[in-house]
Design a protein around this motif. Structure first.
Motif, short mmCIF file in Angstrom:
data_model
loop_
_atom_site.label_atom_id
_atom_site.label_comp_id
_atom_site.label_asym_id
_atom_site.label_seq_id
_atom_site.Cartn_x
_atom_site.Cartn_y
_atom_site.Cartn_z
N TYR A 254 11.32 -2.26 8.41
CA TYR A 254 10.60 -3.30 7.70
C TYR A 254 11.54 -4.02 6.74
O TYR A 254 12.57 -3.49 6.33
N ILE A 255 11.15 -5.24 6.37
CA ILE A 255 11.72 -5.90 5.20
C ILE A 255 10.67 -5.76 4.12
O ILE A 255 9.51 -6.14 4.31
N TRP A 256 11.07 -5.17 2.99
CA TRP A 256 10.13 -4.89 1.90
C TRP A 256 10.32 -5.92 0.79
O TRP A 256 11.43 -6.24 0.41
N LYS A 257 9.21 -6.39 0.24
CA LYS A 257 9.25 -7.40 -0.81
C LYS A 257 8.67 -6.86 -2.11
O LYS A 257 7.68 -6.12 -2.09
N LEU A 258 9.30 -7.22 -3.21
CA LEU A 258 8.68 -6.99 -4.51
C LEU A 258 9.04 -8.12 -5.44
O LEU A 258 10.04 -8.81 -5.24
N ASN A 259 8.21 -8.32 -6.42
CA ASN A 259 8.49 -9.31 -7.45
C ASN A 259 9.10 -8.54 -8.62
O ASN A 259 8.41 -7.75 -9.27
N PRO A 260 10.40 -8.74 -8.89
CA PRO A 260 11.07 -7.90 -9.88
C PRO A 260 10.65 -8.13 -11.33
O PRO A 260 11.07 -7.38 -12.20
N ILE A 261 9.80 -9.14 -11.59
CA ILE A 261 9.33 -9.27 -12.97
C ILE A 261 8.20 -8.29 -13.27
O ILE A 261 7.84 -8.08 -14.42
N GLU B 108 8.53 -18.31 1.84
CA GLU B 108 7.07 -18.40 1.79
C GLU B 108 6.45 -18.14 3.16
O GLU B 108 5.40 -17.50 3.26
N ALA B 109 7.10 -18.61 4.21
CA ALA B 109 6.60 -18.37 5.57
C ALA B 109 6.61 -16.88 5.88
O ALA B 109 5.68 -16.35 6.49
N LEU B 110 7.66 -16.17 5.45
CA LEU B 110 7.74 -14.73 5.69
C LEU B 110 6.63 -13.99 4.95
O LEU B 110 5.91 -13.19 5.53
N VAL B 111 6.49 -14.27 3.66
CA VAL B 111 5.53 -13.49 2.87
C VAL B 111 4.08 -13.90 3.14
O VAL B 111 3.17 -13.14 2.84
N SER B 112 3.86 -15.07 3.74
CA SER B 112 2.48 -15.46 4.05
C SER B 112 1.89 -14.54 5.12
O SER B 112 0.66 -14.43 5.23
N ALA B 113 2.75 -13.89 5.88
CA ALA B 113 2.28 -12.98 6.94
C ALA B 113 2.50 -11.51 6.56
O ALA B 113 2.48 -10.64 7.43
N THR C 165 2.24 -7.65 5.32
CA THR C 165 1.29 -6.55 5.39
C THR C 165 1.94 -5.36 4.69
O THR C 165 3.15 -5.35 4.46
N LEU C 166 1.15 -4.36 4.37
CA LEU C 166 1.67 -3.14 3.75
C LEU C 166 1.14 -1.96 4.55
O LEU C 166 -0.06 -1.73 4.61
N ASP C 167 2.06 -1.23 5.17
CA ASP C 167 1.68 -0.09 5.98
C ASP C 167 1.17 1.02 5.06
O ASP C 167 1.92 1.56 4.26
N PRO C 168 -0.12 1.39 5.15
CA PRO C 168 -0.68 2.37 4.22
C PRO C 168 -0.05 3.76 4.33
O PRO C 168 -0.13 4.54 3.39
N ILE C 169 0.61 4.04 5.44
CA ILE C 169 1.24 5.36 5.58
C ILE C 169 2.42 5.52 4.60
O ILE C 169 2.83 6.63 4.30
#
Length: 196
Positions: free
Chosen positions: A74-81, A108-113, A115-119
């Motif tokens: 996966y590519i994981w995203k977070l907002n560091p603020i 924005e195109a990447l993050v608009s789609a 998801t977060l895998d609950p596992i």
């Protein structure tokens, strides 16, 4: 990047506007304590992306009172603020490609789609008053024995184990030093809370 052509091709292929990119190695039993990045730059749109290269199930990020294992694939995203911390309590180092990117159309195109895998998501329990007091007592014993760093780390690691209000580990360290009669260290950790 001249020595890493596959990584260079990946970064170029993603097409993001990078503030910076780095390989980050988090050793076994290493952790970063609770903090926020770019606190003074809230109006500059940027996100942090993690691409795991080597990981283990005991390596995670804590954000929004939740522990998340950044699994491979996966590519994981977070907002560091937002307040967050990383820890590796597994048996091998964790290596990630970490990208701080300015928000643009490609990102924005990447993050608009997204998801977060609950596992990969683990809720953190709220500590009991007894658990907090036991942790503070153990940290005080370490400091009294001359190991101030281990005592402080004992309390800072609580952020990785429990659902805590913002800055609570810093408050516990300040309180510990007040109890030990070390007002200078207590004030240092009060200032650290404001800084981080």
């Amino acid at each position: 990047l001249a020595k890493m052509p596959a990584t260079r091709a990946l970064l170029r292929g993603l097409g993001f506007n990078y503030m910076w990119a780095r390989l980050a190695k988090l050793e076994v039993n290493a952790f970063m304590h609770e903090h926020r990045d770019y606190h003074g730059l809230k109006d500059v749109g940027r996100l942090r992306l993690h691409i795991p290269v080597i990981t283990n199930p005991f390596s995670s990020i804590v954000i929004d009172r939740t522990r998340i294992h950044l699994a491979l694939g996966y590519i994981w995203k977070l907002n560091p603020i937002h307040r967050h911390a990383a820890g590796n309590f597994g048996k091998e180092p964790r290596i990630h490609i970490i990208l701080d990117c300015y928000v643009d159309d490609a990102l924005e195109a990447l993050v608009s789609a997204e998801t977060l895998d609950p596992i990969c998501v683990y809720g953190l329990p709220t500590p009991s008053a007894r658990e907090v007091e036991e942790a503070v007592g153990a940290a005080q014993r370490l400091v009294r024995a001359g190991d101030r760093t281990s005592g402080e780390h004992h309390l800072l690691k609580m952020f990785h184990e429990y659902n805590l209000v913002e800055g609570h580990t810093y408050d516990l360290i300040s309180r510990m030093y007040d109890t030990l009669g070390d007002s200078r260290r207590s004030e240092l950790w009060r200032n650290n809370k404001l800084k981080f």
